[in-house]
Write a protein that holds these residues in place. Sequence first.
Motif, mmCIF file in Angstrom:
data_model
loop_
_atom_site.group_PDB
_atom_site.id
_atom_site.type_symbol
_atom_site.label_atom_id
_atom_site.label_comp_id
_atom_site.label_asym_id
_atom_site.label_seq_id
_atom_site.Cartn_x
_atom_site.Cartn_y
_atom_site.Cartn_z
ATOM 1 N N LEU A 180 0.913 -1.214 -0.158
ATOM 2 C CA LEU A 180 -0.110 -0.016 -0.136
ATOM 3 C C LEU A 180 0.975 1.323 0.055
ATOM 4 O O LEU A 180 1.733 1.334 0.863
ATOM 5 C CB LEU A 180 -0.881 0.038 1.056
ATOM 6 C CG LEU A 180 -1.771 1.189 1.412
ATOM 7 C CD1 LEU A 180 -2.754 1.572 0.256
ATOM 8 C CD2 LEU A 180 -2.526 1.073 2.782
ATOM 9 N N VAL A 181 0.653 1.933 -0.956
ATOM 10 C CA VAL A 181 1.556 3.573 -1.125
ATOM 11 C C VAL A 181 0.460 4.324 -0.702
ATOM 12 O O VAL A 181 -0.563 4.674 -1.488
ATOM 13 C CB VAL A 181 1.997 3.550 -2.506
ATOM 14 C CG1 VAL A 181 2.529 4.894 -2.660
ATOM 15 C CG2 VAL A 181 2.870 2.644 -2.754
ATOM 16 N N VAL A 182 0.655 5.404 0.195
ATOM 17 C CA VAL A 182 -0.158 6.355 0.344
ATOM 18 C C VAL A 182 0.483 7.745 -0.006
ATOM 19 O O VAL A 182 1.865 7.897 0.240
ATOM 20 C CB VAL A 182 -0.483 6.621 2.051
ATOM 21 C CG1 VAL A 182 -1.402 7.946 2.258
ATOM 22 C CG2 VAL A 182 -1.391 5.406 2.327
ATOM 23 N N ASP A 183 0.056 8.280 -1.173
ATOM 24 C CA ASP A 183 0.732 9.415 -1.820
ATOM 25 C C ASP A 183 0.111 10.817 -1.518
ATOM 26 O O ASP A 183 -0.904 11.245 -1.866
ATOM 27 C CB ASP A 183 0.773 9.138 -3.450
ATOM 28 C CG ASP A 183 1.225 10.219 -4.150
ATOM 29 O OD1 ASP A 183 2.165 11.061 -3.569
ATOM 30 O OD2 ASP A 183 0.978 10.302 -5.313
ATOM 31 N N LEU A 250 -4.688 6.107 7.731
ATOM 32 C CA LEU A 250 -3.980 5.583 6.315
ATOM 33 C C LEU A 250 -2.608 5.731 6.413
ATOM 34 O O LEU A 250 -2.237 4.847 5.846
ATOM 35 C CB LEU A 250 -4.405 6.670 5.513
ATOM 36 C CG LEU A 250 -5.951 6.594 4.753
ATOM 37 C CD1 LEU A 250 -6.117 7.827 3.900
ATOM 38 C CD2 LEU A 250 -5.787 5.368 3.560
ATOM 39 N N VAL A 251 -2.044 6.498 7.127
ATOM 40 C CA VAL A 251 -0.615 6.437 7.198
ATOM 41 C C VAL A 251 -0.155 5.133 7.952
ATOM 42 O O VAL A 251 1.005 4.425 7.945
ATOM 43 C CB VAL A 251 0.153 7.734 7.897
ATOM 44 C CG1 VAL A 251 1.411 7.475 8.019
ATOM 45 C CG2 VAL A 251 -0.139 8.812 6.819
ATOM 46 N N ALA A 254 0.156 2.049 5.920
ATOM 47 C CA ALA A 254 0.772 2.335 4.504
ATOM 48 C C ALA A 254 1.953 1.663 4.683
ATOM 49 O O ALA A 254 2.776 1.634 5.904
ATOM 50 C CB ALA A 254 1.025 3.528 4.092
ATOM 51 N N ASP A 255 2.444 0.799 3.494
ATOM 52 C CA ASP A 255 3.698 0.474 3.496
ATOM 53 C C ASP A 255 4.937 1.413 3.037
ATOM 54 O O ASP A 255 5.903 1.413 3.435
ATOM 55 C CB ASP A 255 3.798 -1.114 2.465
ATOM 56 C CG ASP A 255 2.899 -1.956 3.019
ATOM 57 O OD1 ASP A 255 3.226 -2.649 4.247
ATOM 58 O OD2 ASP A 255 1.982 -2.081 2.265
ATOM 59 N N VAL A 257 4.924 5.661 2.238
ATOM 60 C CA VAL A 257 4.355 7.097 2.159
ATOM 61 C C VAL A 257 5.286 7.967 1.461
ATOM 62 O O VAL A 257 6.379 7.985 1.468
ATOM 63 C CB VAL A 257 4.375 7.598 3.763
ATOM 64 C CG1 VAL A 257 3.850 9.136 3.840
ATOM 65 C CG2 VAL A 257 3.519 6.625 4.565
ATOM 66 N N SER A 276 6.346 6.485 11.940
ATOM 67 C CA SER A 276 5.832 5.453 10.809
ATOM 68 C C SER A 276 7.201 4.614 10.376
ATOM 69 O O SER A 276 7.140 3.616 10.339
ATOM 70 C CB SER A 276 5.434 6.253 9.449
ATOM 71 O OG SER A 276 4.135 6.815 9.859
ATOM 72 N N ALA A 281 7.761 1.303 7.949
ATOM 73 C CA ALA A 281 7.412 1.984 6.861
ATOM 74 C C ALA A 281 8.584 2.570 5.970
ATOM 75 O O ALA A 281 9.393 2.942 6.805
ATOM 76 C CB ALA A 281 6.437 2.938 7.156
ATOM 77 N N TRP A 283 9.135 5.812 4.335
ATOM 78 C CA TRP A 283 8.645 7.086 4.045
ATOM 79 C C TRP A 283 9.739 7.757 3.253
ATOM 80 O O TRP A 283 10.924 8.056 3.115
ATOM 81 C CB TRP A 283 8.928 7.968 5.479
ATOM 82 C CG TRP A 283 8.193 9.183 5.411
ATOM 83 C CD1 TRP A 283 8.416 10.154 4.984
ATOM 84 C CD2 TRP A 283 6.941 9.453 6.231
ATOM 85 N NE1 TRP A 283 7.777 11.346 5.140
ATOM 86 C CE2 TRP A 283 6.688 10.848 5.749
ATOM 87 C CE3 TRP A 283 5.995 8.703 6.872
ATOM 88 C CZ2 TRP A 283 5.266 11.464 6.286
ATOM 89 C CZ3 TRP A 283 5.002 9.154 7.326
ATOM 90 C CH2 TRP A 283 4.448 10.505 6.965
#
Length: 418
Positions: A180-183, A250-251, A254-255, A257, A276, A281, A283
């Motif tokens: 999961l990428v949170v952009d 969400l963060v 995330a795998d 960010v 994170s 994660a 970052w």
Amino acid sequence: MSLTPLLSPSAPDPVRDWAESGVVALTGRPDGPPVIPPGRAATVARAMSSWISDVSALGGRHLDVDGARLLSERAAFTGRERRGEVSVGGSCRLLPTADGWAAVSCARPDDPALLGALVSEAVDEDDPWPAVADWIRTRTGAELAARAELLGVAAGPVSRVSTPPPVPVPLHPRPVDGLLVVDFSSLWAGPLCAHLLGLAGARVVKIETPDRPDGARRGNPDFYRLLHGGHESVVLDPTTAGGRRALASLVDAADIVIEASRPRALTRFGLDADVSVARGATWVSITAAGRSSDRIGFGDDLAAAAGLVARDAAGTPLFVGDALADPLTGVTAAALAMSAPADGSGHMWDLSMSDLVASTLTDHPVPQTFQRDGQWVVETSSDVVPVAEPRPRVPAGRVANSGADTAAVLASLGIAVP
């Protein structure tokens, strides 16, 4: 796997990489020949895309992307051409200072007002350049840099660091299929990173706020679709308690960010990069000059200020390509995100766009282009090759309207909708 052979001084011919990238066609005066830039940014971009392809293959995916060609890709969609001391996109200028040259951008709606503050007088909102040029001509580059940082103006003197920083090199290869990428990023560099991770199999969720949608949505629609096709769009309001809780959740899920904000901006949203990273994660932080700096910058002014400028016969600096710091950073960020410490722990990639450009510069002489059979060509270390034009890839996938997937994404991750 290692980038070392590709990035060594005796690695692939940088002149050939430049010629094949499409960047040379965008460099020079409109009524003059295309100009070979200095350094090896196209070679670095190719090395990074090679890493991305190889790591994708470990995850069972075939990904064929040429990092050098990514550097000129936006112009293939917009149709814009080289303009010498004016950037390809038209929002940045190279202007003489009292002791050299400087790059100044006017890309945001409020930039004319900021440029007026810079020169301490009202400027024409439609054409601020005469007033800016007159002011800068009597100031040193150091004076400009200090005042620009104070006011949040994207500008800086054209300079070269005496000892360029090293090119950042990925760690242990890590396929991203299913991650999961949170952009949180916008415009070009961060979205290009997210796009490449998506091609490699990651699930990409784009985050925007109600009052600040990605400005690139107003740009070329096909280029926007290229970078964002297939991604999910979430809009959350960080000024509300519920919005902040959803962002934090969400963060936490995330795998990877991706963000391009100064740290204090994210802190106001209740997001902590160190926490994170501590939980495992990756970052990816993309800023003009690193997380410890307040400097503002965009692809054109940052590349030029870092020293990546071409020169005409008179020695006048010219822009290299189209906002080159952006795609160079984007492809590099994706390669770094597709790596991790061997023990699987988290990692912070603090990417300074300015330092990244500077890391690609060398003092090697560059040849001139010439015409053969009506086509511009250049002599490389092995043969004569044509100067390639920018070439687009084919956009694929649905582009979500801003916020269209908010409820569905939050529900899929077990997060309460604010």
